[in-house]
Design an enzyme around this catalytic site. Sequence first.
Site, mmCIF file in Angstrom:
data_model
loop_
_atom_site.group_PDB
_atom_site.id
_atom_site.type_symbol
_atom_site.label_atom_id
_atom_site.label_comp_id
_atom_site.label_asym_id
_atom_site.label_seq_id
_atom_site.Cartn_x
_atom_site.Cartn_y
_atom_site.Cartn_z
ATOM 1 N NE ARG A 1 -0.435 1.645 3.555
ATOM 2 C CZ ARG A 1 0.646 2.376 3.633
ATOM 3 N NH1 ARG A 1 1.744 1.840 4.120
ATOM 4 N NH2 ARG A 1 0.638 3.766 3.630
ATOM 5 C CB ALA B 1 0.303 7.009 -3.609
ATOM 6 C CD GLN C 1 -3.883 2.623 6.803
ATOM 7 O OE1 GLN C 1 -4.568 3.011 7.575
ATOM 8 N NE2 GLN C 1 -4.460 2.370 5.607
ATOM 9 C CG ASP D 1 -3.304 8.502 -1.641
ATOM 10 O OD1 ASP D 1 -3.078 8.990 -0.427
ATOM 11 O OD2 ASP D 1 -2.839 7.234 -1.685
ATOM 12 C CG ASN E 1 -2.446 11.768 2.516
ATOM 13 O OD1 ASN E 1 -1.863 10.832 1.738
ATOM 14 N ND2 ASN E 1 -2.347 11.973 3.704
ATOM 15 C CE LYS E 2 -5.464 5.955 4.181
ATOM 16 N NZ LYS E 2 -6.361 4.945 3.420
HETATM 17 O O1 MRU Z 1 -4.778 3.384 2.023
HETATM 18 P P1 MRU Z 1 -3.273 3.460 2.054
HETATM 19 O O2 MRU Z 1 -2.593 2.827 3.095
HETATM 20 O O3 MRU Z 1 -2.582 2.975 0.790
HETATM 21 O O4 MRU Z 1 -3.092 5.198 2.179
HETATM 22 C C1 MRU Z 1 -1.666 5.721 1.914
HETATM 23 C C2 MRU Z 1 -1.717 7.160 2.088
HETATM 24 O O5 MRU Z 1 -3.027 7.743 2.353
HETATM 25 C C3 MRU Z 1 -0.326 7.847 1.994
HETATM 26 O O6 MRU Z 1 -0.722 8.941 2.865
HETATM 27 C C4 MRU Z 1 -0.073 7.987 0.663
HETATM 28 O O7 MRU Z 1 -0.281 7.040 -0.216
HETATM 29 C C5 MRU Z 1 1.057 8.680 0.596
HETATM 30 S S1 MRU Z 1 2.403 7.623 0.633
HETATM 31 C C6 MRU Z 1 3.813 8.153 0.445
#
Ligand code: MRU
Length: 353
Positions: free
Chosen positions: A58, A60, A207, A248, A258-259
């Site tokens: 997982r 991005a 996470q 993302d 983003n998350k």
């Molecule tokens: O659902 P996930 O765990 O893939 O979400 C990840 C995020 O939101 C991260 O903050 C984002 O991908 C940046 S990773 C460098």
Amino acid sequence: MTGRYLLGMTVSIPSPIDWTPDHRIRILDQTRLPEEEVYLDLRSVEEVGEAIRSLRVRGAPLIGIAAAMGVAVAAGPLPRLSASVLLTRIREACRLLGATRPTAVNLHWALKRMERRAEAAAGAGEPLGTALLAEANAIWDEDRAMCRRIGDLGAGLIPDGGTIATICNAGALATGGIGTALAPIYLLHERGVPVQTLVPETRPLLQGSRLTAWELHRAGVPVTLIGDGMIASRLRRGDVQAVLVGADRIAANGDVANKIGTYGLALAARAHRVPFYVAAPSSTVDPSTSEGSAIPIEERAPGELTGWRGHNSAPAGIQVWNPAFDVTPAELITAIITDRAVLPPRDIVRTLD
Ligand code: MRU
């Protein structure tokens, strides 16, 4: 356990992805952290798709790398097939992998790049397997280098001894290198500059507590874990010098997906006059999406909110809304740190020039 470790002498975090000697994709299963460090070998596009969808792999940039490696695997063991049959298989692999997660643009960017490389190789009569393996490795190598440059550029924005808040995981576990939002923190730590981190747990899949706290703690960076609902109170205390998050997808106008929870963190940061930075490689910038409202937001299964590892935490049958991401408007973002420059969000497409 893979042999490859990230970072330098003082910081050692296992790589979340690698090749095995027989060209399978070895991933660290992130759903099992922090209790267990379990590695899985993926042999097919279907297995890579499952690993991305289920968040075993997982973040991005990392899902872009994993998907590119998956396409290389699809092309690899079939050398006797004609280029046109292989191209059809590769396009099918790209379609399958592209349907796994909609929000992180790095996935779609990497797949487009692999498909274009396959077409060019077929046109030039090159062996597709070799060309696609090289392209997947180039995507990975470039990401590792971009993380490092983000770290260098971002480190200059962090005051000595500062406490930095983040959200979710934008560290080594989410990329092919030392992370995006965590990269400046690792570089400062490696140089002996004191830095503290504040990590919200990041419900529903944790996470923050499972992954970010794990990798920072393992690297020896001081980390304080908080619940998501504690962010605003902590920023009000005045002892957090900056917020640094990943992305993302960044729209052309500088809005950032983003998350889920990032938008609330940005609002709290603005209310308490704390600078709010986004760190992302240029592969996260999507000039074809004009603004944040056009970014597709993944909605995940209700079970992620109604229970945790087999234990119910909500009444059966309750209605649930579970978006995995939110959009932070450009006006709440102090600057975006890419591998090329630190830019005001409205100027973000300049990073692609
Ligand atoms: O659902 P996930 O765990 O893939 O979400 C990840 C995020 O939101 C991260 O903050 C984002 O991908 C940046 S990773 C460098």
